[in-house]
Design a protein around this motif. Structure first.
Motif, PDB file in Angstrom:
ATOM      1  N   VAL A  29      36.482 -46.011  24.581  1.00 27.64           N
ATOM      2  CA  VAL A  29      35.932 -45.192  23.502  1.00 27.64           C
ATOM      3  C   VAL A  29      37.071 -44.595  22.695  1.00 27.64           C
ATOM      4  N   GLU A  30      37.161 -45.012  21.433  1.00 29.86           N
ATOM      5  CA  GLU A  30      38.197 -44.490  20.549  1.00 29.86           C
ATOM      6  C   GLU A  30      37.702 -43.232  19.839  1.00 29.86           C
ATOM      7  N   SER A  31      38.639 -42.391  19.463  1.00 28.12           N
ATOM      8  CA  SER A  31      38.334 -41.206  18.670  1.00 28.12           C
ATOM      9  C   SER A  31      39.577 -40.820  17.881  1.00 28.12           C
ATOM     10  N   GLY A  32      39.378 -39.938  16.900  1.00 26.70           N
ATOM     11  CA  GLY A  32      40.516 -39.409  16.162  1.00 26.70           C
ATOM     12  C   GLY A  32      40.691 -39.969  14.770  1.00 26.70           C
ATOM     13  N   GLY A  33      39.872 -40.950  14.395  1.00 21.12           N
ATOM     14  CA  GLY A  33      39.984 -41.499  13.060  1.00 21.12           C
ATOM     15  C   GLY A  33      39.497 -40.509  12.013  1.00 21.12           C
ATOM     16  N   GLY A  34      39.731 -40.861  10.753  1.00 21.58           N
ATOM     17  CA  GLY A  34      39.281 -39.993   9.676  1.00 21.58           C
ATOM     18  C   GLY A  34      39.950 -40.343   8.369  1.00 21.58           C
ATOM     19  N   LEU A  35      39.819 -39.415   7.428  1.00 20.14           N
ATOM     20  CA  LEU A  35      40.395 -39.568   6.091  1.00 20.14           C
ATOM     21  C   LEU A  35      41.633 -38.688   5.982  1.00 20.14           C
ATOM     22  N   VAL A  36      42.712 -39.261   5.512  1.00 19.08           N
ATOM     23  CA  VAL A  36      43.969 -38.524   5.388  1.00 19.08           C
ATOM     24  C   VAL A  36      44.688 -38.991   4.131  1.00 19.08           C
ATOM     25  N   THR A  43      41.144 -44.011   7.119  1.00 23.69           N
ATOM     26  CA  THR A  43      41.221 -44.218   5.684  1.00 23.69           C
ATOM     27  C   THR A  43      42.350 -43.358   5.120  1.00 23.69           C
ATOM     28  N   VAL A  44      43.276 -44.001   4.429  1.00 24.71           N
ATOM     29  CA  VAL A  44      44.416 -43.289   3.857  1.00 24.71           C
ATOM     30  C   VAL A  44      44.296 -43.358   2.341  1.00 24.71           C
ATOM     31  N   SER A  45      44.176 -42.201   1.720  1.00 23.02           N
ATOM     32  CA  SER A  45      44.025 -42.148   0.269  1.00 23.02           C
ATOM     33  C   SER A  45      45.390 -41.998  -0.400  1.00 23.02           C
ATOM     34  N   SER A  46      45.495 -42.566  -1.579  1.00 24.70           N
ATOM     35  CA  SER A  46      46.781 -42.516  -2.296  1.00 24.70           C
ATOM     36  C   SER A  46      46.873 -41.279  -3.180  1.00 24.70           C
ATOM     37  N   GLN A  90      49.894 -42.302  17.869  1.00 29.17           N
ATOM     38  CA  GLN A  90      50.307 -41.278  16.914  1.00 29.17           C
ATOM     39  C   GLN A  90      50.773 -41.997  15.659  1.00 29.17           C
ATOM     40  N   MET A  91      50.134 -41.663  14.540  1.00 26.05           N
ATOM     41  CA  MET A  91      50.432 -42.347  13.281  1.00 26.05           C
ATOM     42  C   MET A  91      50.978 -41.336  12.277  1.00 26.05           C
ATOM     43  N   ASN A  92      52.202 -41.570  11.862  1.00 26.72           N
ATOM     44  CA  ASN A  92      52.851 -40.691  10.900  1.00 26.72           C
ATOM     45  C   ASN A  92      53.174 -41.452   9.611  1.00 26.72           C
ATOM     46  N   ILE A  93      53.441 -40.710   8.572  1.00 25.15           N
ATOM     47  CA  ILE A  93      53.796 -41.280   7.266  1.00 25.15           C
ATOM     48  C   ILE A  93      52.806 -42.385   6.903  1.00 25.15           C
ATOM     49  N   LEU A  94      51.535 -42.042   6.978  1.00 26.09           N
ATOM     50  CA  LEU A  94      50.499 -43.040   6.734  1.00 26.09           C
ATOM     51  C   LEU A  94      50.511 -43.506   5.289  1.00 26.09           C
ATOM     52  N   LYS A  95      50.191 -44.778   5.117  1.00 25.54           N
ATOM     53  CA  LYS A  95      50.165 -45.415   3.807  1.00 25.54           C
ATOM     54  C   LYS A  95      48.757 -45.943   3.536  1.00 25.54           C
ATOM     55  N   THR A 121      44.927 -48.333   5.991  1.00 21.66           N
ATOM     56  CA  THR A 121      43.483 -48.175   6.044  1.00 21.66           C
ATOM     57  C   THR A 121      42.849 -49.364   6.759  1.00 21.66           C
ATOM     58  N   ALA A 122      42.065 -49.067   7.796  1.00 21.43           N
ATOM     59  CA  ALA A 122      41.456 -50.119   8.606  1.00 21.43           C
ATOM     60  C   ALA A 122      40.594 -49.479   9.688  1.00 21.43           C
ATOM     61  N   VAL A 123      39.839 -50.322  10.355  1.00 18.28           N
ATOM     62  CA  VAL A 123      39.200 -49.896  11.607  1.00 18.28           C
ATOM     63  C   VAL A 123      40.202 -50.190  12.723  1.00 18.28           C
TER      64      VAL A 123
END
Length: 129
Positions: free
Chosen positions: A5-12, A126-129, A85-90, A94-96
């Motif tokens: 079970v994954e968790s922690g996704g979202g819009l950034v 989802t990573v917004s520009s 841990q995902m940093n400096i997202l681009k 954006t993906a599942v």
């Protein structure tokens, strides 16, 4: 029955950070290779990172070139949980995102989907520009 079970996704926003978690149940996973994959719309599922526990405090990790230096995979065997841990997202991140476990014995790094046996349902990033 194995369940991931994954968790922690979202819009950034671009440049931001997120941490994904994957809680595994149904068996002991401490000796299993665990990994993260992602799938963007219209694209094939691609490898992101993998981690293998070698005993004690020794872990081996391997990353896709596209995330190397920005993402960090880790695991807590006591909690049967793997993290990303995902940093400096681009925006191209954006993906599942899916976590996966390889249930077969192995000692190498595994980067192909068919080398993993168990999969989570995915969490949207989802990573917004």
């Amino acid at each position: 029955q194995v369940q991931l079970v994954e968790s922690g996704g979202g819009l950034v926003q671009a440049g931001g950070s997120l941490t994904l978690s994957c809680a595994a149940s149904g068996r002991t996973f401490s000796t299993d290779v665990m990994g993260w994959f992602r799938q963007a719309p219209g694209k094939e599922r691609e490898f992101v990172a993998t981690i293998r526990w070698s005993g004690g405090s020794i872990y081996y990790t391997y990353y896709a070139d596209s995330v190397k230096g920005r993402f960090t995979i880790s695991r807590d065997n006591a909690k049967n949980t793997v993290y990303l841990q995902m940093n400096i997202l681009k925006p191209e991140d954006t993906a599942v995102y899916y976590c996966a476990v390889r249930g077969r014995i192995g000692t190498l790094y595994y980067t192909r989907s068919n080398e993993y046996d168990y999969w989570g349902q995915g969490t949207q990033v989802t990573v917004s520009s």
